[in-house]
Every structure is written in C-alpha cells, then in structure tokens.
Design a protein around this motif. Structure first.
Motif, mmCIF file in Angstrom:
data_model
loop_
_atom_site.group_PDB
_atom_site.id
_atom_site.type_symbol
_atom_site.label_atom_id
_atom_site.label_comp_id
_atom_site.label_asym_id
_atom_site.label_seq_id
_atom_site.Cartn_x
_atom_site.Cartn_y
_atom_site.Cartn_z
ATOM 1 N N THR A 268 -30.812 27.137 -1.689
ATOM 2 C CA THR A 268 -29.489 27.709 -1.444
ATOM 3 C C THR A 268 -28.433 26.649 -1.738
ATOM 4 O O THR A 268 -28.489 25.545 -1.195
ATOM 5 N N VAL A 269 -27.471 26.978 -2.592
ATOM 6 C CA VAL A 269 -26.441 25.999 -2.962
ATOM 7 C C VAL A 269 -25.041 26.400 -2.510
ATOM 8 O O VAL A 269 -24.136 25.568 -2.477
ATOM 9 N N LEU A 270 -24.842 27.679 -2.169
ATOM 10 C CA LEU A 270 -23.539 28.104 -1.651
ATOM 11 C C LEU A 270 -23.717 29.375 -0.844
ATOM 12 O O LEU A 270 -24.350 30.327 -1.286
ATOM 13 N N THR A 275 -17.503 24.820 1.740
ATOM 14 C CA THR A 275 -16.201 24.277 1.359
ATOM 15 C C THR A 275 -16.137 24.086 -0.153
ATOM 16 O O THR A 275 -17.002 23.441 -0.746
ATOM 17 N N LEU A 276 -15.107 24.658 -0.748
ATOM 18 C CA LEU A 276 -14.869 24.548 -2.180
ATOM 19 C C LEU A 276 -13.460 24.009 -2.404
ATOM 20 O O LEU A 276 -12.683 23.855 -1.462
ATOM 21 N N LEU A 277 -13.138 23.719 -3.645
ATOM 22 C CA LEU A 277 -11.764 23.424 -4.025
ATOM 23 C C LEU A 277 -11.220 24.616 -4.792
ATOM 24 O O LEU A 277 -11.792 25.016 -5.806
ATOM 25 N N SER A 295 -10.431 17.843 -15.423
ATOM 26 C CA SER A 295 -9.709 18.052 -14.164
ATOM 27 C C SER A 295 -10.672 18.180 -12.987
ATOM 28 O O SER A 295 -10.435 17.621 -11.905
ATOM 29 N N MET A 296 -11.744 18.929 -13.179
ATOM 30 C CA MET A 296 -12.714 19.108 -12.095
ATOM 31 C C MET A 296 -13.399 17.790 -11.742
ATOM 32 O O MET A 296 -13.621 17.496 -10.551
ATOM 33 N N ALA A 297 -13.729 16.989 -12.737
ATOM 34 C CA ALA A 297 -14.359 15.691 -12.466
ATOM 35 C C ALA A 297 -13.407 14.799 -11.686
ATOM 36 O O ALA A 297 -13.809 14.107 -10.727
ATOM 37 N N MET A 298 -12.124 14.803 -12.060
ATOM 38 C CA MET A 298 -11.127 14.017 -11.334
ATOM 39 C C MET A 298 -10.979 14.507 -9.902
ATOM 40 O O MET A 298 -10.821 13.705 -8.976
ATOM 41 N N ALA A 299 -11.034 15.834 -9.711
ATOM 42 C CA ALA A 299 -10.871 16.406 -8.375
ATOM 43 C C ALA A 299 -12.012 15.993 -7.452
ATOM 44 O O ALA A 299 -11.781 15.624 -6.288
ATOM 45 N N ILE A 300 -13.235 16.050 -7.949
ATOM 46 C CA ILE A 300 -14.378 15.644 -7.119
ATOM 47 C C ILE A 300 -14.260 14.174 -6.748
ATOM 48 O O ILE A 300 -14.472 13.786 -5.587
ATOM 49 N N VAL A 400 -17.654 27.411 -9.839
ATOM 50 C CA VAL A 400 -18.311 26.344 -10.594
ATOM 51 C C VAL A 400 -18.837 25.352 -9.571
ATOM 52 O O VAL A 400 -18.070 24.838 -8.746
ATOM 53 N N LEU A 401 -20.129 25.099 -9.576
ATOM 54 C CA LEU A 401 -20.722 24.125 -8.669
ATOM 55 C C LEU A 401 -20.516 22.717 -9.214
ATOM 56 O O LEU A 401 -20.525 22.504 -10.434
ATOM 57 N N LYS A 402 -20.314 21.761 -8.321
ATOM 58 C CA LYS A 402 -19.930 20.425 -8.784
ATOM 59 C C LYS A 402 -21.015 19.770 -9.635
ATOM 60 O O LYS A 402 -20.709 18.947 -10.505
ATOM 61 N N GLU A 403 -22.287 20.140 -9.426
ATOM 62 C CA GLU A 403 -23.368 19.567 -10.228
ATOM 63 C C GLU A 403 -23.308 20.017 -11.684
ATOM 64 O O GLU A 403 -23.956 19.419 -12.556
#
Length: 441
Positions: A268-270, A275-277, A295-300, A400-403
């Motif tokens: 289970t991943v979500l 918590t998401l952005l 942008s997503m990489a910078m946000a994480i 979109v999952l961070k992985e």
C-alpha cells in the motif's frame, strides 16, 4: 479582559456572520502572545510605501486596525484566529475559512477580512524564519494578492476579499513557487487506495465500494448526465490473501471489470489520510513534462529540508487540464496539455465541466455547443465541436507518487493498453442512449 471568556461568550459578543466549524476546541487551547498590537506599524508603513497608498486609504486602514485593537474581546479573538490561520495549511486543517464580518465592528466591518489576512503575514514569516527557510522563498508570496487588494482599496474603495480560501495561502506564506508550479500540503481523502507491485513497481489504484459509475467510468450524474441502463457500482472483496476491486484506469475512469491482486505481491503506497503536496498551475509558458519533473523534485527536496515532520507521499491536483477527453480533440504529438496529463495517474471526480467552460470560454455557464460564431483559439474550436456532438468534459484529479518523479516524461502510469481501453470506453454512455433512443440528462 478581566477574566478569560469562553468561546460561546466571545463569539456572542463579536457576532460573526460566519465562522468555520471546529474552532471551539482550538480556542480552549489558545495562549495569547501578549503583543499589544494587531499589526506592527513598521510593517504597515512598509506596505503603504510600497504601494504608494493614498492618505485617505491609509487612514481608513489604520482606523480599521484601531477599531479591532480597542475592542478587547474582538482583539483577543482576532489574535486567536490569526494563530489558527497561520498554521492551518501545514496541519492540513480542513476548516473552511472564508470572508467573515463581526457585527460588533460597526463602522469598519467591511475591512475585517482583509485586515485578518494582513495580520497573518508577519507571524507567518517569523514561523518560516524560525525554520531557517531562506527569505527568497517567501518574501514576495503575500504580495501576489496584496498588490491587487491595495489597488482595489485605493482606486475603488473596495475592501472585499476575492476568493478568501485561495488568497489565504499567500497571506499565511503557506504556498511556495518552486520553478514552474505552486505547492502546498494537502490531506488525501478520496475513496480509493493505491498499491505498488513489489517486483515490477507497477502502480494501481483500486476504487472503494458502493459508488455508482456510468458505463464510461465517470461518476453517474456528472454534468447531470445519467446512465440508468449501463451504470455499475464499485465493489471490494478482501480476505487475508487477496483484494478484488474496480481498478481506476490512469486515463481517468473506473473500469467496470474488477481486478484481483494478491496482497503478498503489493504494498500500500497511498490511502485516506496520507499527506501529499497539492500542485497549482499559474498561467504562463513552460507547462511541460520537463518543468513538471523539475518542480516536483524541488518541492520534495524543499519540504524534506524545511518541513521534515510532514510525511509527503507525492502530489495531488485537480483541473480541467487533466481531462483525458482533451486528447480526443487535440494533437497528441504537439499538445503540452496532453503531454503533461499523460504523466499522471488520473482519476474521476464529482466535478463536471464548469471549470473548463470558465477557463476556456470565460463563463461557467457558457454553452459553446449553441454558439455558431468562430472561436479564435484551436482549443476553443476543438472543445466546442466536441460538445456539439452531445459529449461533455469533466474535471479530473491526479496523483504522482514521489518515487516516480524521475520517470516523468516517460508516462510512469499510463500504458498503451490503458489508452486503448479509454478509447473503447469513453462516451460509451452516449452510444448506449443513442441505441436505446433515449437521452439521459
């Protein structure tokens, strides 16, 4: 105040026309900061100088602030509201803040919502400074709405706050522009669970049971269009070994046929409460998969460094831009709208095409199917022609999952089989109504 007043006493005196639910327990825990002012005057003067505020408008704002500060009960409760507002977004608090006016503030009540938001700027910046967030990330954030608000005050004498819940993100310095997109914490509460295969890394989302869908995999009744003959209800069977449920096709619809998975093969991943952005899209060029990935990489990286207590699982957003029906009317090889939506795990929502009508045609109630005039843009013409067939668009959400950030650009979730099934399924409810000689709307 001679003695602490309880929530009911304070709100009875202030007589707000609106307050969010759930404030009483927070108020009982509130500890005043002891500051004798609402807004530091040096900050206020900086605002006046920056926007060259006319003297009459300055006096109006200053008198409004004094009206709050000189009313001990209203001043105390306003300071409480400010404290809650400043931390609400990072707590993913679902309390719905919007415009509010205290009846006790008789002469300057129309200013209250603006002054409440303006009061949030300094404490919000202090909170970020305490976290060692560089000033460049937030120094200009409040000025996004503040510039327009100060112009309205000076030129039109208009103190109304437009879209309070949205501009609240800026006055509380809770939203950050990282390269091309804005980001802000968000609690996931939709009715599905996402899994990742332990070996193949495939991701799938299974819809929770008991929801009605049309034969096209959209919620039955979206856009007031129903499918009584072809509708189906989502299922969920589960035991110690497997789950059987309706898969959400990442092209943005729920599949009628159920999908079985073995629990030993999937993590289970979500799930609800994660918590998401939330990603928000400002206007302008650069709406591309490359800018999305960057942008997503910078946000994480940003949230991991400065908000390590937030267990960010990935990203969420909702927009007309994600409606995969747009891929039916736009050039799939050239359209950035299509290129970007193909990087998401898209899923259906309860929202119809009001957002598209507003963003593309300028009016949520616009009916381009009835307009015989030639539209100037390719998108307008294509969307109008599609709607003239009786079809409708939808607002979709995405995950979109961070992985999977590094895979953006190569469609991390959508396969050729998904797109083929989409083409066979889309608007199937309309085909059914034509065959039956009935229209359901």
């Amino acid at each position: 105040m001679e003695r602490p007043m309880n929530y009911k006493e304070v709100t009875a005196i202030c007589e707000f026309d609106y307050l969010p639910d759930g404030l009483e327990a927070k108020y009982d825990r509130y500890l005043p900061d002891g500051e004798p002012y609402l807004i530091p005057r040096d900050f206020l003067n900086e605002i006046f100088e920056r926007y060259q505020t006319p003297e009459e408008t300055r006096q109006w704002i200053e008198q409004g602030i004094l009206a709050i500060e000189e009313d001990a009960v209203l001043f105390h409760f306003t300071k409480f509201l400010v404290e809650d507002l400043c931390s609400a977004r990072n707590r993913c608090d679902e309390a719905h803040y919007t415009n509010m006016t205290p009846a006790c503030m008789k002469e300057y009540g129309e200013l209250y919502s603006f002054l409440l938001l303006l009061t949030c700027v300094v404490p919000s910046m202090k909170m970020l400074e305490k976290r060692s967030v560089p000033l460049t990330y937030y120094e200009e954030i409040p000025h996004q709405p503040l510039k327009l608000q100060m112009e309205k005050l000076a030129l039109q004498g208009d103190a109304k706050v437009h879209d309070f819940p949205w501009v609240m993100n800026f006055y509380t310095c809770s939203i950050f522009l990282l390269d091309r997109f804005y980001f802000i914490p968000y609690r996931f509460e939709d009715s599905f669970t996402m899994f990742r295969h332990r070996d193949t890394q495939e991701v799938l989302a299974l819809r929770h049971p008991g929801e009605d869908f049309r034969s096209d995999g959209q919620r039955n009744g979206i856009n007031d269009v129903y499918d009584p003959q072809g509708r189906f209800t989502s299922e969920w069977q589960e035991n110690a070994e497997f789950i059987i449920a309706n898969r959400i096709n990442p092209m943005g619809f729920v599949e009628r046929e159920t999908t079985p998975i073995l629990k030993k093969d999937w993590d289970t991943v979500l799930q609800k409460g994660g918590t998401l952005l939330a990603l928000h899209i400002p206007s302008g060029p650069g709406y591309t998969p490359d800018r999305l990935r960057n942008s997503m990489a910078m946000a994480i990286e940003f949230y991991d460094r400065y908000f390590p207590e937030l267990p960010i699982r990935g990203f969420w957003s909702s927009s007309w831009l994600y409606d995969t029906r747009l891929s039916l009317v736009l050039d799939n090889k050239k359209s950035n709208i299509v290129h970007v939506q193909r990087q998401f795990y898209n899923y259906p929502t309860d929202e119809g095409d009001g957002m598209l009508r507003y963003e593309v045609f300028g009016d949520r109630n616009a009916d381009p199917a009835l307009n015989t005039d030639e539209y100037p843009s390719t998108l307008q013409r294509a969307a109008a022609e599609y709607m003239r067939t009786g079809a409708r668009f939808n607002t979709l959400s995405m995950i979109v999952l961070k992985e999977d950030i590094s895979r953006i650009g190569s469609m991390p979730y959508i396969t050729d089989a998904d797109m083929e099934l989409f083409r066979r399924t889309v608007d199937s409810h309309l085909q059914r109504s034509e065959e039956d000689g009935e229209i359901f709307a």
